[in-house]
Write an enzyme that holds these catalytic residues in place. Sequence first.
Site, PDB file in Angstrom:
ATOM      1  CB  CYS A   1      -9.203   3.458   3.898  1.00 24.12           C
ATOM      2  SG  CYS A   1      -8.702   5.138   4.325  1.00 24.12           S
TER       3      CYS A   1
ATOM      4  CG  HIS B   1      -5.047   1.710   5.349  1.00 20.25           C
ATOM      5  ND1 HIS B   1      -5.407   1.322   4.092  1.00 20.25           N
ATOM      6  CD2 HIS B   1      -5.223   3.046   5.408  1.00 20.25           C
ATOM      7  CE1 HIS B   1      -5.780   2.381   3.385  1.00 20.25           C
ATOM      8  NE2 HIS B   1      -5.680   3.441   4.166  1.00 20.25           N
TER       9      HIS B   1
ATOM     10  CD  GLU C   1      -4.475  -2.140   4.179  1.00 25.28           C
ATOM     11  OE1 GLU C   1      -5.387  -2.271   5.027  1.00 25.28           O
ATOM     12  OE2 GLU C   1      -4.432  -1.189   3.379  1.00 25.28           O
TER      13      GLU C   1
END
Length: 539
Positions: free
Chosen positions: A381, A507, A509
């Site tokens: 990001c 993102h 994650e």
Amino acid sequence: MKYIFVTGGVVSSLGKGLAASSLGTLLELRGLRVIMQKFDPYLNIDPGTMNPYEHGEVYVLDDGAETDLDLGHYERFTHTNLSKLNNLTSGQVYQSVLDKERAGKYQGRTVQVIPHVTNEIKARIQAVADTMGGDVIITEIGGTVGDIEGLPFLEAIRQFAHESGPGNVLFIHATLVPYIKAAQELKTKPTQQSIAKLREIGIAPHIILCRTEHPLDLDVREKISLFGNVPIEDVIEVRDVKHSIYEVPLKLHEERLDDVVCKQLKLETPQPDLTKWRHFVQRVIHPTHHVRIGVVGKYIELQDAYKSIYEALTHAGAANDTKVDIVRVDAESIEKAGPEIYLNGLQGILIPGGFGDRGTEGKIAATGYARTAGIPFFGICLGMQIAVIEFARNVCGLKDATSTEFDKGTANPVISMMEEQKKIKQLGGTMRLGTWVTDLKPGTKAHQLYQADTIKERHRHRYEVNEDYKDQFEAAGMVISGISPKGDLTEMIELPNHPHFVACQFHPEFLSKPNNPHPLFNGFVKAALAHHHVPEALS
Ligand code: GLN
């Protein structure tokens, strides 16, 4: 449908969210369909506008809901597919009640906490049950019993239990049993008082989870059982785990938590098969290899600010039989002393997401260091935006290139806001949020890692790579490896003349799971391992 409510007492940060998630893991492995949700008593509509110092990481769901980081635990520990329904704040409750009041829905009556606010809370539990189905809903109530702002939620779940009838609702209360060194004793008084506080509001817990640093001896258990008014088998020790949060489900199973929950709720289920989970935990605790990865951010001292990134690195590490040692580097220190002393010797450098310009020059310097020294790099990001700025400045020669987030009047706005975003006045819930599709370019590292032409990832940002500069970047050797289906938004970039330089606007994650690491984290850890191979586990 059965309902489990998890409350907390004595202190915050007890690991209530982890305990609730771990119970979710165990019940799922017993074959039940588990739904998880969180009630947060604060008045913000969601944590989206909160500072990481206040709140830690903001976790993002597929539908774009910005939520509490406990929902990250829920998604990592269970297979529930969460949506904005699964995180309710007091702010949302009051907003909805006040909207109804303005619309005349209360037909002239006085609007009150009981019944109007409590009805709103109960309606949410029902809405989750109706739309998501499942066998069990586990609801975690944020905060600590005794907080004024938590009272409407506790009253609502008390009413809910009363209306659902016996055997359908279970109250689990998590408390702290502190060890007093001078007396060399575990003390049960705070737990007793916390349970008394719950009883005052009409809730008698069925199961007591006792967070403790030391084993709960029989006499301590007996005392808690007596004063807590629960059978001794329902006093559960939650001892601090030594190595990894993923040990918690195994510990709770040893304490027979899932057995007593199923017994109390009359759920007939087999014992859970924990083999895969145990293997994963073994790989986390006793890996063969070892890798050092630097995370350069501005909230580095906070345990929770980059939670999902740290977890995703752990998952990818386990998949590669590797312990990932995370070296937290403060971006502002790099601004003062240069990148070399902080980053020399690291096998990978990760720049996470972020907002505002504090520390950005340090992140740009770190990225330049990784690019020129050939150290595996992963930008997420803001991390991708930083990589683009560094490339524009130092490869394309646009010395003043930056993002309009940091300098509105810059002559080279290589990162800028989309036209639609410029019209937005409200701060909360208005970024490019949630799941968006990305097309991957064949032949790129991104395509090779994902093994897919199209992917879906979660976003949370306002700024984008400025289209006007794309040709210039590509001519200078940057590859735009991921792009939105319309072709206008840059979603991934990479540098082919570098061992591993990959960055994404989304993102990843948030989609990593313990036994299913995210391909981008997996690729990054593999590249870091290859960078300098350290043969022996150092831990
Ligand atoms: N501040 C940047 C933006 O709004 C990046 C956001 C992020 O890293 N989540 O676009």
